[in-house]
Design a protein around this motif. Structure first.
Motif, PDB file in Angstrom:
ATOM      1  N   ALA A 222      -1.789  -5.294  -2.255  1.00 50.46           N
ATOM      2  CA  ALA A 222      -1.830  -5.018  -0.871  1.00 50.46           C
ATOM      3  C   ALA A 222      -3.247  -5.692  -0.301  1.00 50.46           C
ATOM      4  CB  ALA A 222      -1.923  -3.632  -0.299  1.00 50.46           C
TER       5      ALA A 222
ATOM      6  N   LEU B  21       0.862  -1.305   0.148  1.00 49.04           N
ATOM      7  CA  LEU B  21      -0.151  -0.196  -0.048  1.00 49.04           C
ATOM      8  C   LEU B  21       0.914   1.394  -0.186  1.00 49.04           C
ATOM      9  CD1 LEU B  21      -2.972   1.042  -0.208  1.00 49.04           C
ATOM     10  CD2 LEU B  21      -2.938   0.863   2.411  1.00 49.04           C
TER      11      LEU B  21
ATOM     12  N   ALA C 195      -1.617  -1.365  -4.950  1.00 50.01           N
ATOM     13  CA  ALA C 195      -3.066  -1.636  -4.143  1.00 50.01           C
ATOM     14  C   ALA C 195      -3.744  -2.934  -4.020  1.00 50.01           C
ATOM     15  CB  ALA C 195      -3.893  -0.462  -4.278  1.00 50.01           C
TER      16      ALA C 195
END
Length: 196
Positions: free
Chosen positions: A187, A86, A184
């Motif tokens: 993550a 992230l 992202a």
């Protein structure tokens, strides 16, 4: 998407290649490749230097990732890796610029200058951090190293071949957004599925 029917090395290589290729678009090492191409006008030695520097740098980074994975409990590692992916996603949104000191190159030739400059430019760079993180998540290690190296070459070989003319045509903002979305998603994937 269920990736379990693919061999582990295929998944590791493909994810590593795509992740690093996207993250490298607009990165300072891509700008460095452009500078080297403009200065030396010898794409083959520049490409060879990028290959050698990336293999060395990413092999060390991937090895470090396996050490981190070995010392942390899987549940702790899961959240460390998810948070790190992230953080790299957010970092990817920030455009890179070359530092003043990074524009000075040795007169020893395109290959040596590229190898040295690329190796040190990658230290602490987001693609190196991504390699560490990918090595904590995917196996075998060699597939991660091959994948991240291929990703670097996919992003930098066109720059070395086409030089300054190519730089104006790169959709840098869109590439940064896609790369941030990939990090992202990684993550989220790690947070939900865990490591391994």
């Amino acid at each position: 998407m269920d990736l379990s029917h693919f061999p582990a090395w295929v998944v590791a290589s493909a994810v590593s290649t795509g992740t690093v290729a996207l993250a490298e678009i607009g990165d300072k090492t891509q700008l460095l490749a452009l500078l080297l191409a403009a200065r030396f006008r010898k794409p083959i030695p520049i490409i060879a230097g990028i290959l050698v520097a990336t293999l060395l740098n990413h092999a060390l980074a991937a090895w470090f990732g396996t050490l981190v994975a070995a010392f942390l409990k899987p549940e702790i590692l899961r959240w460390v890796v998810a948070a790190s992916f992230l953080a790299v996603a957010l970092w990817t949104l920030k455009p890179d610029k070359l530092d003043e000191g990074e524009t000075q190159f040795s007169a020893r030739g395109a290959f040596i200058a590229t190898t040295i400059a690329f190796f040190f430019a990658e230290v602490g760079d987001k693609t190196q951090v991504a390699t560490v993180l990918l090595a904590t998540r995917y196996e075998p290690l060699w597939a991660v190293i091959v994948g991240t190296t291929v990703g670097m070459l996919l992003a930098n070989v066109p720059v070395a071949l086409l030089g300054a003319r190519f730089a104006d045509r790169l959709p840098l903002k869109a590439a940064r957004l896609v790369a941030a979305a990939v990090f992202a998603a990684l993550a989220l994937w790690v947070a939900i599925r865990g490591i391994g």
